[in-house]
Design a protein around this motif. Structure first.
Motif, mmCIF file in Angstrom:
data_model
loop_
_atom_site.group_PDB
_atom_site.id
_atom_site.type_symbol
_atom_site.label_atom_id
_atom_site.label_comp_id
_atom_site.label_asym_id
_atom_site.label_seq_id
_atom_site.Cartn_x
_atom_site.Cartn_y
_atom_site.Cartn_z
ATOM 1 N N ARG A 63 49.864 44.921 36.716
ATOM 2 C CA ARG A 63 48.612 45.643 36.625
ATOM 3 C C ARG A 63 47.566 44.930 37.516
ATOM 4 N NH1 ARG A 63 51.630 48.232 33.687
ATOM 5 N NH2 ARG A 63 51.975 48.868 35.624
ATOM 6 N N ALA A 64 47.680 43.753 37.640
ATOM 7 C CA ALA A 64 46.711 42.902 38.594
ATOM 8 C C ALA A 64 46.909 43.235 39.893
ATOM 9 C CB ALA A 64 47.176 41.385 38.263
ATOM 10 N N ILE A 65 47.992 43.495 40.467
ATOM 11 C CA ILE A 65 48.428 44.019 41.887
ATOM 12 C C ILE A 65 47.724 45.307 42.023
ATOM 13 C CG2 ILE A 65 49.795 44.501 43.441
ATOM 14 C CD1 ILE A 65 51.911 42.111 42.211
ATOM 15 N N ASP A 66 47.868 46.141 41.095
ATOM 16 C CA ASP A 66 47.518 47.485 41.181
ATOM 17 C C ASP A 66 45.832 47.567 41.008
ATOM 18 O OD1 ASP A 66 47.264 50.265 41.156
ATOM 19 O OD2 ASP A 66 48.172 50.625 39.069
ATOM 20 N N ASN A 67 45.037 47.051 41.766
ATOM 21 C CA ASN A 67 44.055 47.212 42.198
ATOM 22 C C ASN A 67 43.492 47.363 43.258
ATOM 23 O OD1 ASN A 67 42.038 46.250 39.636
ATOM 24 N ND2 ASN A 67 43.631 45.074 39.420
ATOM 25 N N PRO A 68 42.192 48.024 43.633
ATOM 26 C CA PRO A 68 41.631 48.209 45.257
ATOM 27 C C PRO A 68 41.766 46.812 45.822
ATOM 28 C CG PRO A 68 40.272 49.289 43.649
ATOM 29 C CD PRO A 68 40.984 48.242 42.766
ATOM 30 N N THR A 69 42.204 46.931 46.980
ATOM 31 C CA THR A 69 42.125 45.931 48.054
ATOM 32 C C THR A 69 40.556 45.684 48.374
ATOM 33 O OG1 THR A 69 44.405 46.532 48.841
ATOM 34 C CG2 THR A 69 43.076 45.104 50.345
ATOM 35 N N ILE A 70 40.354 44.282 48.336
ATOM 36 C CA ILE A 70 38.809 43.891 48.778
ATOM 37 C C ILE A 70 38.906 43.281 50.190
ATOM 38 C CG2 ILE A 70 38.388 43.661 46.350
ATOM 39 C CD1 ILE A 70 38.724 40.750 46.769
ATOM 40 N N ASP A 71 37.414 43.274 50.499
ATOM 41 C CA ASP A 71 37.469 42.667 51.988
ATOM 42 C C ASP A 71 37.774 41.210 51.970
ATOM 43 O OD1 ASP A 71 36.351 41.642 54.277
ATOM 44 O OD2 ASP A 71 34.138 41.883 53.451
ATOM 45 N N HIS A 72 38.665 40.681 52.809
ATOM 46 C CA HIS A 72 39.219 39.501 52.780
ATOM 47 C C HIS A 72 38.291 38.674 53.477
ATOM 48 C CE1 HIS A 72 40.513 41.060 56.502
ATOM 49 N NE2 HIS A 72 40.620 40.050 56.851
ATOM 50 N N ARG A 73 37.144 39.101 54.051
ATOM 51 C CA ARG A 73 36.123 38.201 54.427
ATOM 52 C C ARG A 73 34.939 38.164 53.647
ATOM 53 N NH1 ARG A 73 39.176 36.074 58.312
ATOM 54 N NH2 ARG A 73 40.075 37.583 59.760
ATOM 55 N N GLU A 76 33.680 38.102 47.168
ATOM 56 C CA GLU A 76 34.641 38.197 45.934
ATOM 57 C C GLU A 76 35.950 37.417 46.353
ATOM 58 O OE1 GLU A 76 36.323 41.613 43.369
ATOM 59 O OE2 GLU A 76 34.966 42.130 44.829
ATOM 60 N N PHE A 77 36.202 37.733 47.712
ATOM 61 C CA PHE A 77 37.501 37.120 48.117
ATOM 62 C C PHE A 77 37.704 35.651 48.096
ATOM 63 C CE2 PHE A 77 40.847 35.383 50.273
ATOM 64 C CZ PHE A 77 42.044 36.248 49.906
ATOM 65 N N GLY A 78 36.554 35.118 48.452
ATOM 66 C CA GLY A 78 36.474 33.617 48.656
ATOM 67 C C GLY A 78 36.482 32.922 47.333
ATOM 68 N N GLN A 79 35.919 33.588 46.203
ATOM 69 C CA GLN A 79 36.218 32.983 44.901
ATOM 70 C C GLN A 79 37.560 32.985 44.473
ATOM 71 O OE1 GLN A 79 33.313 35.083 42.458
ATOM 72 N NE2 GLN A 79 33.830 33.914 40.820
ATOM 73 N N LEU A 80 38.303 34.259 44.836
ATOM 74 C CA LEU A 80 39.644 34.397 44.433
ATOM 75 C C LEU A 80 40.328 33.377 45.252
ATOM 76 C CD1 LEU A 80 42.209 36.210 43.453
ATOM 77 C CD2 LEU A 80 42.150 37.341 45.434
ATOM 78 N N GLY A 81 40.312 33.128 46.598
ATOM 79 C CA GLY A 81 41.056 32.346 47.203
ATOM 80 C C GLY A 81 40.654 30.991 46.718
ATOM 81 N N ARG A 82 39.609 30.595 46.503
ATOM 82 C CA ARG A 82 39.439 29.081 46.045
ATOM 83 C C ARG A 82 39.912 28.671 44.799
ATOM 84 N NH1 ARG A 82 34.286 30.164 47.819
ATOM 85 N NH2 ARG A 82 33.399 30.657 46.029
ATOM 86 N N GLU A 83 40.064 29.650 43.720
ATOM 87 C CA GLU A 83 40.775 29.731 42.597
ATOM 88 C C GLU A 83 42.045 29.394 42.421
ATOM 89 O OE1 GLU A 83 42.897 32.020 39.904
ATOM 90 O OE2 GLU A 83 41.576 33.647 40.452
ATOM 91 N N VAL A 84 42.818 30.359 43.405
ATOM 92 C CA VAL A 84 44.378 30.496 43.407
ATOM 93 C C VAL A 84 44.901 29.259 44.096
ATOM 94 C CG1 VAL A 84 44.665 32.946 42.947
ATOM 95 C CG2 VAL A 84 44.494 32.118 45.402
ATOM 96 N N LEU A 85 44.116 28.880 45.016
ATOM 97 C CA LEU A 85 44.380 27.721 45.925
ATOM 98 C C LEU A 85 44.325 26.313 45.021
ATOM 99 C CD1 LEU A 85 42.928 28.336 49.340
ATOM 100 C CD2 LEU A 85 45.607 28.092 48.910
#
Ligand SMILES: *Cc1c(COP(=O)(O)O)cnc(C)c1O
Length: 428
Positions: A63-73, A76-85
């Protein structure tokens, strides 16, 4: 859009009928259609994907993967990247950086070698099984000079033999020791803490590179405490994601080595990654939706607790071994010290075919089991008991194996499932 939904439609149909003998053929439009001679067949119930990776992907991750792809620059992406890393470090048990590649585990193997080593460097490896052999072949192709400590494919890496080889290396020609933590072809888990102690005892400066592709987030592992320099991991096993991501956890010593390493590298270069990673970004387009999935998988792992995840795998492995012994079959791992908690490889009696057994189980019970690899081809089958897996899934898995043994007329005793039930229910 029409194109991709058509493809997706077939992919979904196939996932409901993974053993309907579906054949895909490309048409001129580039679409894939099922050929009429071998149409998909609906299989009620769910497919049991009990190979030791890829593992069953939980709905929450899908379900998490099944979401609209976001701008990787974008922000919102920066927050995701920092969180998973940041949270990934806890899984590796490191305070150092973890690099994420959009690649299968094999890519992260290559990254570990090309970032730390130079042409002609000697690397000490242990042939614990098929995966160690593949890593060695890669090292050879990259222009390294791998030397192997052989095993019988029934034990983990021999820490004493590693220590002896390092002690004998007076010229310090060995630049790295490479060990597969959990050898997925045999179900033997090496003792990385003991390997570290042997390296220290020899007073040898070699780097320690460890493959945890089928053990991370399933079997206790400690990158910092065990002084590992590069830990290699993948998404599709203990981390419960689909195939497609892989990882390097990197020590300070490995980072220092990467500054001097001379093997050619570009795509895999840690330096290109680590700079933008500090802000949660990547130097090229990351696998954005897989990172959505990774975030959900990390939520699940930390909700359960890493220690509980390990204990669950230990318990399922013990129940599986009790079933195998009750069947009167032999476990490929010959020494309890090296028993794997993420998979069990089971030897067949002389004259019985493991591949024929697996084919019967797939056809009759809709379950995939791991095949024998290399010298174990057709001699063993492998039960994956890792990832998103509970007691009842284990009992279903063992039930499928026990029925399959009878259906394929493999000489055995019944009572394996009962032995597992007794253990899991606490009545053993
Ligand atoms: C699965 C596996 C690999 C290979 O990883 P890929 O994702 O197929 O490239 C390497 N080593 C071990 C121990 C594995 O289990």
């Amino acid at each position: 859009m029409q194109f991709s939904s058509a493809v997706l439609g077939f992919a979904r149909a196939a996932s409901f009928a993974p053993m309907g003998g579906v054949r895909f053929q490309a048409t001129r439009q580039g679409k894939r259609v099922a050929s009429s001679s071998n149409a998909p067949r609906y299989r009620p119930g769910r497919h049991f994907l009990q190979i030791p990776g890829p593992t069953n992907v939980p709905d929450r991750v899908l379900r998490a993967i099944d979401n609209p792809t976001i701008d990787h620059r974008g922000p919102e992406f920066g927050q995701l990247g920092r969180e998973v890393l940041a949270r990934l470090k806890e899984v590796f048990r490191t305070k150092g950086p973890v690099v994420i590649y959009p690649a299968s585990g094999t890519g992260a193997w290559e990254a570990a070698l090309v970032n730390t080593l130079s042409p002609g460097d000697r690397v000490l490896m242990c042939r614990t099984g098929w995966f160690a052999s593949l890593w060695q072949e890669m090292a050879e192709r990259l222009g390294l000079d791998p030397v192997f400590i052989e095993t019988d494919w029934r034990h983990g890496a021999d820490a004493a033999a590693i220590g002896a080889a390092l002690a004998a290396d007076g010229e310090r020609r060995i630049k790295a020791v490479c060990v597969v933590h959990n050898e997925t072809s045999t179900g033997c888990t090496s003792r990385i803490g003991e390997v570290r102690a042997a390296i220290d005892e020899a007073g040898h400066p070699a780097l320690l590179l460890v493959d945890t592709i089928s053990s991370l987030a399933s079997i206790d592992y400690r990158h910092d405490e065990w002084g590992v320099d590069v830990t290699v991991a993948g998404s599709q096993k203990g981390l419960m994601l689909p195939p497609g991501l892989s990882f390097n956890a990197v020590s300070e010593k490995a980072l220092a080595a990467s500054a001097a390493a001379r093997l050619p590298r570009s795509y895999w270069d840690w330096r290109a990654m680590l700079k933008p990673n500090a802000e949660g970004f990547f130097p090229f387009t990351p696998a954005t939706n897989m990172l959505f999935g990774l975030s959900a998988a990390l939520d699940m792992i930390f909700e359960e607790g890493l220690e509980s995840v390990f204990a669950r795998h230990d318990r399922h492995a013990e129940a599986t071994r009790r079933a195998v012994r009750a069947w009167g079959l032999e476990i490929q791992c010959a020494d309890p010290k090296y028993f794997s908690s993420s998979l069990t490889a089971v030897r067949l009696p002389e004259g019985a075919s493991a591949d024929a057994l697996r084919a019967v189980i797939l056809e009759r019970f809709n379950m995939s089991l791991g095949n024998g690899l290399g010298i174990l081809k057709d001699r063993v089958f492998r039960i994956g008991h890792l990832g998103n897996f509970g007691d009842l899934e284990l009992i279903g898995t063992l039930g499928g194996v026990e029925m399959g043994l009878a259906a394929a007329r493999v000489p055995h005793q019944s009572g394996g499932v009962q032995a597992a039930l007794d253990y899991l229910s606490g009545s053993a």
